[in-house]
Write an enzyme that holds these catalytic residues in place. Structure first.
Site, PDB file in Angstrom:
ATOM      1  CB  SER A 125     -18.789  28.666  41.777  1.00  0.00           C
ATOM      2  OG  SER A 125     -19.863  28.298  42.613  1.00  0.00           O
ATOM      3  CE  LYS A 150     -16.770  35.551  45.979  1.00  0.00           C
ATOM      4  NZ  LYS A 150     -17.688  34.418  45.773  1.00  0.00           N
TER       5      LYS A 150
HETATM    6  C1  LIG Z   1     -18.897  34.218  45.532  1.00  0.00           C
HETATM    7  C2  LIG Z   1     -19.408  32.913  45.057  1.00  0.00           C
HETATM    8  C3  LIG Z   1     -20.395  32.808  44.055  1.00  0.00           C
HETATM    9  C4  LIG Z   1     -21.103  33.999  43.441  1.00  0.00           C
HETATM   10  O1  LIG Z   1     -20.275  34.983  42.923  1.00  0.00           O
HETATM   11  P1  LIG Z   1     -20.806  36.495  42.777  1.00  0.00           P
HETATM   12  O2  LIG Z   1     -19.761  37.196  42.042  1.00  0.00           O
HETATM   13  O3  LIG Z   1     -21.025  37.015  44.168  1.00  0.00           O
HETATM   14  O4  LIG Z   1     -22.116  36.406  42.044  1.00  0.00           O
HETATM   15  C5  LIG Z   1     -20.763  31.532  43.631  1.00  0.00           C
HETATM   16  N1  LIG Z   1     -20.230  30.427  44.176  1.00  0.00           N
HETATM   17  C6  LIG Z   1     -19.297  30.478  45.139  1.00  0.00           C
HETATM   18  C7  LIG Z   1     -18.756  29.212  45.672  1.00  0.00           C
HETATM   19  C8  LIG Z   1     -18.852  31.726  45.621  1.00  0.00           C
HETATM   20  O5  LIG Z   1     -17.934  31.763  46.605  1.00  0.00           O
END
Ligand SMILES: *Cc1c(COP(=O)(O)O)cnc(C)c1O
Length: 340
Positions: free
Chosen positions: A318, A64
């Site tokens: 992510s 993020k």
């Molecule tokens: C925000 C987030 C996502 C998804 O991202 P988007 O841009 O909202 O689709 C996936 N995994 C994690 C850990 C996140 O914090």
């Protein structure tokens, strides 16, 4: 399994617009180039070469900061002086707080009063002001938007913004540089669709044969619902287990890209997420949060459904912001499934 395939008939002009923004995004002032790492045990299990893009290794433990920093750095000097506001109890809050501190911008983060202390501390320790308001996220968001009106501060959206999307798209720039050999598909977790939109724009412009597969939690599959309806829909309810991706409606900017360029959307259950957390642990000795394991859960389902073998499949890990207490639940669900 729920899937949906989009035809590739759209113009590439929109993609080019984003590719330029992605190439110009100065995210490395703050973000790191994360490894694209082999997962030998998972690869052997699935009969395909699986590579993990380790976004759980970023400062704040999720990607993020890429989008948050790219958004804040583009603000005008006047906007920077007035400060920024966002509403979030999760990874976006930490990303905005860190990016704002790096740029010397005052940040206020509105969170529901029910937010665990750990997350409030996470924001405060990065120098941002945590404003606790309301019993749930919609009420915190309403308060944040009201503060924007009265204070003249800039609102930083978590996903529905071109600069945020471009920042997240730098993940794809790294993947294509790191994997110049065979690459069949990239699996991307989806919440509001900012990450997958940035990745799809970059990859479909440069290597359109590479499949882009979105992976959503069954309890919050807002991209799949929008792809099926042909327009953005609001889900009547959202399950919170994968809290980083619990979003009721995909963003407008993201959907403009996804509707034409995402090849397929897969949904997975919470139990499948728990199993994926263990599979990632077995290969990396790292723990991911439920949303962070979506892509690996999706790879597994994709291989079972399509029967592919010998392909090169990338999964975006992510994030890693899981409460230590939640690990008990994850471990219990893995044991319960293996007993079936
Ligand atoms: C925000 C987030 C996502 C998804 O991202 P988007 O841009 O909202 O689709 C996936 N995994 C994690 C850990 C996140 O914090």
């Amino acid at each position: 399994m729920s899937t949906c395939t989009a035809p590739h008939t759209a113009e590439t002009g929109l993609l080019e617009h984003y590719v330029k923004k992605i190439l110009a995004a100065p995210v490395y002032d703050l973000a790191v180039r994360t490894p694209l790492q082999a997962a030998p045990a998972l690869s052997a299990l699935l009969g395909n070469q699986v590579l993990l893009k380790r976004e759980d290794l970023q400062p704040t433990f999720s990607f993020k900061i890429r989008g948050a920093y790219n958004k804040l750095v583009q603000l005008t000097p006047e906007q920077k002086a007035r400060g920024v506001i966002t509403a979030s109890a999760g990874n976006h809050a930490q990303g905005v707080a860190l990016a704002a501190r790096e740029l010397g911008i005052k940040a206020r983060i509105v969170m529901p009063s029910t937010t665990p202390d750990l997350k409030v501390q996470g924001v405060c320790s990065r120098g941002a002001e945590a404003v606790l308001h309301g019993q749930n996220f919609p009420s915190a968001l309403a308060h944040a938007l009201q503060l924007v009106e009265t204070s003249g501060c800039t609102f930083v959206p978590p996903f529905d913004d071109p600069d945020v999307i471009a920042g997240q798209g730098t993940v794809a720039m790294e993947i294509l540089r790191q994997q110049q050999g065979p690459l069949d598909a990239i699996f991307v977790p989806v919440g509001g669709g900012g990450l997958i939109a940035g990745i799809a724009a970059y990859v479909k412009y440069l290597r359109p044969q590479v499949r882009i597969v979105g992976v959503e939690s069954q309890g919050s599959s807002c991209l799949l619902a929008a792809m099926r309806a042909g327009e953005r829909v609001v889900l009547p309810s959202v399950d919170g287990f994968a809290d980083g991706t619990a979003v009721a409606q995909v963003g407008a900017y993201g959907f403009e890209i996804c509707r034409d360029w995402v090849d397929e959307v897969i949904t997975v259950s919470n139990d499948e997420l728990c199993s994926a957390i263990k599979l990632i642990y077995d290969d990396t000795r790292s723990i991911t949060e439920p949303s962070g394991a979506l892509a690996v859960a999706g790879v597994r389902k994709y291989v079972a459904h399509h029967g592919v073998q010998g392909q090169t499949l990338v999964a975006v890990n992510s994030g890693a912001n899981i409460n230590f207490d939640s690990l008990r639940y994850v471990a219990e669900r893995v044991v319960a499934q293996s007993a079936l």
